[in-house]
Scaffold this motif. Structure first.
Motif, mmCIF file in Angstrom:
data_model
loop_
_atom_site.group_PDB
_atom_site.id
_atom_site.type_symbol
_atom_site.label_atom_id
_atom_site.label_comp_id
_atom_site.label_asym_id
_atom_site.label_seq_id
_atom_site.Cartn_x
_atom_site.Cartn_y
_atom_site.Cartn_z
ATOM 1 N N PRO A 77 44.379 23.217 34.499
ATOM 2 C CA PRO A 77 44.367 24.686 34.598
ATOM 3 C C PRO A 77 44.200 25.287 33.208
ATOM 4 O O PRO A 77 44.865 24.857 32.256
ATOM 5 N N ILE A 78 43.315 26.269 33.081
ATOM 6 C CA ILE A 78 43.030 26.820 31.750
ATOM 7 C C ILE A 78 43.333 28.315 31.648
ATOM 8 O O ILE A 78 43.485 28.838 30.546
ATOM 9 N N ALA A 79 43.406 29.016 32.772
ATOM 10 C CA ALA A 79 43.696 30.450 32.721
ATOM 11 C C ALA A 79 44.231 30.918 34.069
ATOM 12 O O ALA A 79 43.808 30.416 35.120
ATOM 13 N N ILE A 80 45.157 31.870 34.023
ATOM 14 C CA ILE A 80 45.755 32.420 35.241
ATOM 15 C C ILE A 80 45.817 33.939 35.116
ATOM 16 O O ILE A 80 46.180 34.469 34.066
ATOM 17 N N GLN A 81 45.456 34.616 36.198
ATOM 18 C CA GLN A 81 45.680 36.058 36.281
ATOM 19 C C GLN A 81 46.606 36.307 37.465
ATOM 20 O O GLN A 81 46.299 35.953 38.601
ATOM 21 N N ARG A 82 47.765 36.903 37.169
ATOM 22 C CA ARG A 82 48.729 37.177 38.224
ATOM 23 C C ARG A 82 48.183 38.228 39.180
ATOM 24 O O ARG A 82 47.496 39.165 38.764
#
Length: 449
Positions: A183-188
């Motif tokens: 995983p490299i990026a998360i947007q809630r």
């Protein structure tokens, strides 16, 4: 960098805006005063009114000092001419926007560099490739390939059924001990905040998560996210634009049953002659009865690529109401990206964003060979080639001072993609894929200089 952009249309203005935010020295040239007015008053750039094929205008723009000249007017001939003149007048690098994809197909045979054109870009061709990649990875809403799929970036919205919802990144990794994805990026959900995940970061329902994965990891991600890959057998395309035509041609060649709807009768007949393996229908794709007559409920995917964003969005919503599994809409307004998932459309694509991503790698420092911005997220994904003597070369990843707001997604070595951890030693010639927030990009670049 000193950058000259010829053409203040959608692509040119968008590029000028993005580059001005990074304090680049930008000169924007366009013959139409109205096209320059907004850029001149809202952006920190130099606006120059005139014909970019004029040698005097190019000299006034200080072409001899230009590090990069980007010609993205609506005229292919103008763009080629500007680049040829710019190179002769001292510009270090040139990029020309084209519409004739034959130039891309035969660029090695023609040798455009000998004429002074370093790179050719076609927003329409980029959009068509993006659509095909999205259809291939049908359960994901965003996708990007590095080195012909050695590593692939995929984006997915986590549903409650995903196995790792409620688990940390470290706990999720233990489900599949052989690491094939990262995983490299998360947007809630419901926010515009982009998070670079660490081991203790928890996955939550509704998160938009981006992964880097190898070929082996794709199947694992399908299983973990609770998604199902649908084989695309029947696809309906709305709009006989260059994007629609190219997409139909490539999909038909790969054995997909394609129906293309075009409202203009003359254009529809021309497309029917050119696309012998595609069923071309002359009609208004907004007509529900027409869509039902053409069995829209049997389609695996619906792709709307007319010149009108609102038509594309509404048509995709109509297709979704008829239980079409995958919907892709071409839009011009960047603000629509924030609405895509909330209104029920799988993926929005934007030509100027794709073109800007393609061009941006020439702006970055270090040997950047590929770059993309994550849709509707404040992060960039870059592929660097490791040089001898750089801070990254011959170092274990755990020993490299990587900023907290950046993460190494994977390394391509000898054409093979690897998902790597701290014990991996980076070598000269490796291609390292890094995801970074804007504030850390300069620090990341220094690792590869």
């Amino acid at each position: 960098m000193k950058i000259i952009i010829a053409g203040a249309g959608e692509v040119g203005f968008h590029l000028a805006k993005l580059l001005s935010y990074e304090s680049q020295n930008i000169t924007l040239i366009d013959p139409v005063k109205e096209n320059l007015h907004y850029a001149d008053t809202h952006l920190d750039i130099r606006a120059l009114r005139g014909d970019a094929t004029s040698i005097k205008i190019l000299q006034e723009a200080n072409i001899h000092d230009a590090d990069l000249v980007i010609s993205v007017t609506s005229s292919e001939t103008t763009n080629i001419t500007v680049c040829v003149l710019a190179k002769q007048l001292g510009a270090k690098r040139t990029i020309a926007r084209i519409t004739n994809t034959e130039f891309l197909d035969f660029q090695n045979e023609i040798g455009f560099q000998q004429f002074g054109i370093d790179e050719l870009i076609s927003p329409e061709s980029l959009a068509s490739k993006e659509i095909e990649l999205l259809l291939n990875q049908s359960a994901f809403n965003d996708s990007y390939e590095f080195e012909n799929g050695a590593l692939t970036m995929v984006g997915v919205s986590l549903q409650r059924t995903a196995q790792f919802v409620g688990k940390t990144v470290q706990e999720a990794g233990e489900i599949f001990p052989e690491v094939h994805f990262m995983p490299i990026a998360i947007q809630r959900f419901g926010t515009q905040y982009t998070l670079i995940p660490r081991g203790d970061t928890q996955f939550k329902e509704g998160d938009q998560v981006y992964f880097i994965t190898t070929t082996d990891g794709v199947a694992e991600l399908y299983k973990l996210t609770g998604k199902t890959k649908h084989v695309m057998k029947n696809v309906m395309i709305l709009g006989g634009s260059n994007i629609g035509k190219q997409t139909a041609k490539h999909l038909s060649a790969n054995g997909v049953n394609v129906k293309l709807i075009e409202q203009n009768a003359e254009k529809a007949f021309d497309l029917a002659d050119e696309l012998s393996e595609t069923l071309v229908i002359n009609g208004d794709g907004r007509n529900v009865e027409l869509l039902q007559e053409e069995s829209i409920h049997e389609m695996d995917a619906f792709i709307a690529v007319t010149g009108n964003s609102e038509t594309n969005i509404l048509s995709c919503l109509m297709a979704r109401s008829k239980s079409v599994n995958k919907t892709i809409s071409l839009v011009e307004n960047m603000d629509y990206f924030q609405l895509s998932h909330s209104i029920g459309i799988d993926t929005l694509i934007n030509k100027k964003l794709l073109a800007a991503n393609n061009i941006f790698r020439f702006i970055r420092k270090g040997d950047v060979v590929a770059m993309t911005k994550l849709n509707n997220m404040n992060a960039e994904l870059l592929e660097f080639i490791v040089k001898a003597g750089s801070p990254m070369c011959d170092k274990f990843i755990k020993d490299v001072n990587i900023p907290r707001s950046a993460i190494i997604g994977g390394v391509i070595r000898d054409g093979i993609g690897n998902i790597v951890l701290g014990s991996f030693k980076v070598r000269e010639g490796d291609r390292v894929v890094v995801c970074s927030l804007p504030r850390s990009i300069s620090k990341v670049e220094k690792l590869f200089l």
